[in-house]
Design a protein around this motif. Structure first.
Motif, PDB file in Angstrom:
ATOM      1  N   THR A  48       1.063  -1.277  -0.222  1.00  0.00           N
ATOM      2  CA  THR A  48       0.082   0.133   0.046  1.00  0.00           C
ATOM      3  C   THR A  48       0.741   1.374  -0.039  1.00  0.00           C
ATOM      4  OG1 THR A  48      -1.677  -1.161   1.157  1.00  0.00           O
ATOM      5  CG2 THR A  48      -1.625   1.233   1.350  1.00  0.00           C
ATOM      6  N   GLN A 126      -7.572   0.613  -0.092  1.00  0.00           N
ATOM      7  CA  GLN A 126      -7.757  -0.887   0.365  1.00  0.00           C
ATOM      8  C   GLN A 126      -9.203  -0.959   0.925  1.00  0.00           C
ATOM      9  OE1 GLN A 126      -4.294  -1.686   2.520  1.00  0.00           O
ATOM     10  NE2 GLN A 126      -4.871  -3.715   3.150  1.00  0.00           N
ATOM     11  N   ASP A 207      -6.103  -1.630  -4.724  1.00  0.00           N
ATOM     12  CA  ASP A 207      -5.450  -1.965  -3.475  1.00  0.00           C
ATOM     13  C   ASP A 207      -6.191  -2.896  -2.927  1.00  0.00           C
ATOM     14  OD1 ASP A 207      -3.793  -2.354  -1.293  1.00  0.00           O
ATOM     15  OD2 ASP A 207      -3.777  -0.351  -0.823  1.00  0.00           O
TER      16      ASP A 207
HETATM   17 MG   LIG Z   1      -2.143  -2.510   2.191  1.00  0.00          MG
END
Ligand SMILES: [Mg+2]
Ligand SMILES: Nc1ncnc2c1ncn2[C@@H]1O[C@H](COP(=O)(O)OP(=O)(O)OP(=O)(O)O)[C@@H](O)[C@H]1O
Lengths: 385, 329
Positions: A48, A126, A207
């Motif tokens: 990330t 994410q 993500d």
């Molecule tokens: Mg991550």
């Protein structure tokens, strides 16, 4: 022609006790137009961080320590009428623009990078489920992105486009007037995907696009991404800890561990001619990858904390194949094809080749055989920590 | 775009009304449980027995208690607050004249406080931990701990006594030399209201800031704030349109609490500045044992709070689309 070229990118987080988290260390990779590139690795390995750093979206204590992020784009104020950089801009040593038309995003200031965000590089975060603002209609949030980057568009046109985009990802256009809390988890995810496509970006960062979803929805989302890629020709940088998901959708990928790229190459190469102990271990731990007659083994131990890491291969503490050499310095990237053909370790800086960071590349055949044995991983006693 | 259902609104109004009935009953009980009879104050030593009987008669004290209660409740709901023995006038007339004066002072302070407070809270929360945040935050806490009468005296000393810029008492110029037109009256009132408002808002904004700052800070970690940045929106847009807009929701709840403090504050301020509103009369009537007036003032202030509660409830539903009161019931 490469779309994104990341050179020796190092990212740190400053922490209270004065140390720094080396969340990404000398990372190199490149993404071609229209391809799907994967970043895979265990939780906390810096995936990330790496993705966010491309468009300066790191947390406040994060910063780019070093490295370059060359991306095929030109800021509006630096472009000629064809959208290419003006010669005067290329010649100006203060402007991070190359003759091949790429701009180094790492050197842009915060105002400049905001023009790149979403228009060139859109990111599906994410936790995409929480990415919609609860107080605005979903459609209006898509409209906002369109109007930000295309101020000449009228509000009605933008609304029409927002509805089309939602329909495109399988959401009733009329739901544009709904709020996020009226959407299911999968719908929110798709709404964010629709939003990401709003300005026709060249690169879409996804993500962990499937992590929080059940298997059926997961498949639908992955299909959705592939369909969008076909239709718009967008490149996708997809992030996942699930190597089996990556096997399905990536053209090329990088396997990350502790902020380092351990192995990179075309997906088939990485799965068929795996050349790094960490990748071998990762493959062992996913049921859909391992062959039927093989046991599921997870890599013993836990990922390292990345605070001021010491010298040596990042993976050595959990690696059953670690030798003396591994303690001195993290290995460079070696060319796998040469090693397989000639049994020689040759360093490689070619981003498109299949490369691996392991000193024992000349013993690949043996390592691959041993890695399938459960006992290799469970019996290991690791001497020097 | 009405998100609030008529049914919900009706229900809230009924609840507000019931609240007021309870408050009225409490006032009734309080008044009857005062030591002696509440007409004691109206009786002077030289009165004859007949006169006393007559007073008792007019106040209905010869009726049984339940009868008195019912009369009281009916009277109050029809705006019949009785007669003030000290002003020798119907209490309702007094209230009608005084209420707007207090509302002006009150409303202006409330509005200014709830603009400045959230604004400052927004900046401090967004830049939390910065030097500016630390210094402004500690200064405001210092302000918050100052009593409002002390601030008023300070302001009177500076702006009236030392600088002579602003009047320190009353609502109008006592012996005006100007023509009374709508404009001059307005100007004169503004001139007189300036110092009381300054004194009230000088610390009044801190309460809403204290709510806004931490919620603003929490909201900066939300996924939608990240996405707003990722969309390329300017820092300002992200801060105001995405972060502050959400952080404002709890502030609306705090407004009701802030209101209670404001009533406190304005009672003191009205007395310090001789502002002829409800806050002033509440004190004089208690001192003069003018119970009909005291009772009515308490009641009307309670009405004000109940109405504000109702308003914030409605505002709340507009601020937060996730709240859909009463739908699907
Ligand atoms: Mg991550
Ligand atoms: N703001 C921060 N301050 C300090 N350390 C951080 C910060 N954000 C992340 N880290 C650390 O940096 C490393 C990389 O984090 P990152 O979130 O990039 O990992 P990831 O690969 O995306 O993991 P996951 O699969 O759990 O999302 C981790 O060790 C994490 O603890």
């Amino acid at each position: 022609m490469t779309l994104l070229e990341v050179n020796d990118l190092s990212i740190r987080y400053a922490v209270d006790d004065g140390s720094a988290v080396h969340a990404s260390d000398d990372v190199n990779f490149s993404v071609e137009p229209g391809e799907t590139y994967g970043l895979v690795g265990e939780s906390g390995c810096g995936k990330t961080t790496l993705a966010k750093s491309l468009v300066h979206l790191l947390d406040d204590n994060g910063y780019i320590e070093d490295g370059e992020v060359w991306f095929e784009t030109t800021l509006p104020q630096w472009a000629d009428e064809n959208g290419d950089p003006k010669q005067s801009v290329i010649d100006d040593p203060d402007k991070p623009v190359r003759a091949d038309g790429k701009t180094d995003l790492a050197q842009l200031n915060s105002k400049q990078i905001r023009d790149i965000r979403w228009r060139d590089i859109a990111i599906i975060p994410q936790s995409a489920m929480n990415a919609l603002n609860p107080v605005y209609k979903v459609g209006d949030q898509i409209v906002e992105a369109i109007l930000r980057h295309e101020p000449e568009t009228t509000a009605e046109e933008a609304h029409e486009r927002a509805r089309d985009l939602l329909e495109r990802v399988g959401i009733e256009p009329d739901r544009a007037d709904d709020y996020a809390h009226q959407f299911s988890g999968g719908m929110k995810q798709r709404a964010v995907i629709a939003m990401a496509m709003a300005c026709g970006p060249d690169l879409l960062i996804a993500d962990e696009p499937t992590t929080a979803l059940d298997v059926i929805i997961q498949d639908r989302i992955l299909e959705e991404l592939e369909a969008l890629q076909e239709e718009f020709g967008v490149s996708i940088l997809v992030i996942s800890h699930d190597i089996s998901v990556m096997a399905e959708i990536c053209d090329r990928m990088a396997v990350m561990y502790g902020g380092k790229v351990m192995e990179s190459g075309r997906t088939e190469e990485i799965f068929d001619a795996t050349a790094n102990p960490y990748t071998l271990g990762l493959k062992n731990s996913f049921p859909t990858i391992t062959s039927k007659d093989q046991d599921l083994v997870s890599i013993p131990g836990t990922p390292p904390t990345l605070r001021d890491p010491d010298e040596g291969c990042r993976f050595r503490e959990r690696c059953p194949f670690a030798v003396e050499e591994c303690h001195a310095a993290h290995p460079p990237m070696y060319d796998v094809a040469t090693a397989d053909a000639e049994g020689r370790a040759v360093e490689s800086t070619d981003r498109r080749a299949h490369t691996t960071a392991c000193y024992r590349i000349d013993e690949l055949e043996q390592i691959r055989t041993d890695a399938i044995n459960e006992s290799t991983w469970t019996d290991q006693t690791i001497e020097s920590r | 775009m009405t998100r609030i259902s008529g049914k919900y609104l009706a229900k809230r109004i009924v609840v507000s009304y019931l609240t007021l009935l309870v408050i009225m009953s409490l006032l009734f009980v309080l008044l009857r449980s005062m030591p002696g009879s509440f007409i004691t104050s109206m009786i002077s030593s030289g009165m004859t027995n007949e006169q006393i009987q007559q007073i008792r008669e007019t106040w209905g004290l010869n009726e049984p208690l339940w009868r008195q209660y019912i009369d009281f409740m009916i009277n109050y709901q029809t705006g019949n607050f009785g007669r003030s023995p000290t002003y020798n006038a119907p209490v309702a007339d007094l209230m009608i004249r005084r209420m707007p004066r207090t509302l002006v002072l009150f409303g202006a302070t409330f509005l200014i406080g709830f603009i400045i407070g959230p604004l400052v809270g927004m900046y401090l929360g967004w830049w939390r931990g910065s030097k500016k945040d630390k210094s402004i935050f500690s200064t405001s806490l210092l302000l918050y701990s100052m009593p409002s009468f002390w601030i008023s005296w300070l302001f009177i000393w500076v702006f009236n006594y030392e600088l002579g810029w602003l009047p320190s008492a009353y609502m109008f110029t006592q012996f005006p030399e100007f023509q009374w037109t709508a404009f001059t009256v307005m100007r004169d009132v503004l001139y007189h209201i300036a110092l009381p408002i300054m004194s009230l808002t000088f610390i009044g904004w801190v309460g809403s800031m204290l709510i806004m700052r931490p919620t603003m800070n929490q909201v900066t970690d939300e996924g939608y704030v990240f996405l707003a940045h990722a969309k390329g929106l300017s820092e300002r847009t992200v801060m105001i349109k995405h972060a502050a807009r959400n952080a404002l929701i709890p502030v609306a709840t705090g407004a009701v609490v802030g209101l209670a403090f404001l009533i406190d504050g304005s009672i003191i301020i009205e007395n310090v500045f001789n502002w002829p509103g409800m806050g002033q009369i509440i004190v004089t009537s208690v001192l003069n044992r003018d119970f009909p007036v005291a009772q009515a003032t308490f009641f009307l202030l309670a009405v004000l709070v109940v109405i504000m509660r109702l308003v914030t409830d409605v505002v709340y539903t507009y601020l937060d689309p996730r709240i859909k009161f009463g739908e699907g019931e």
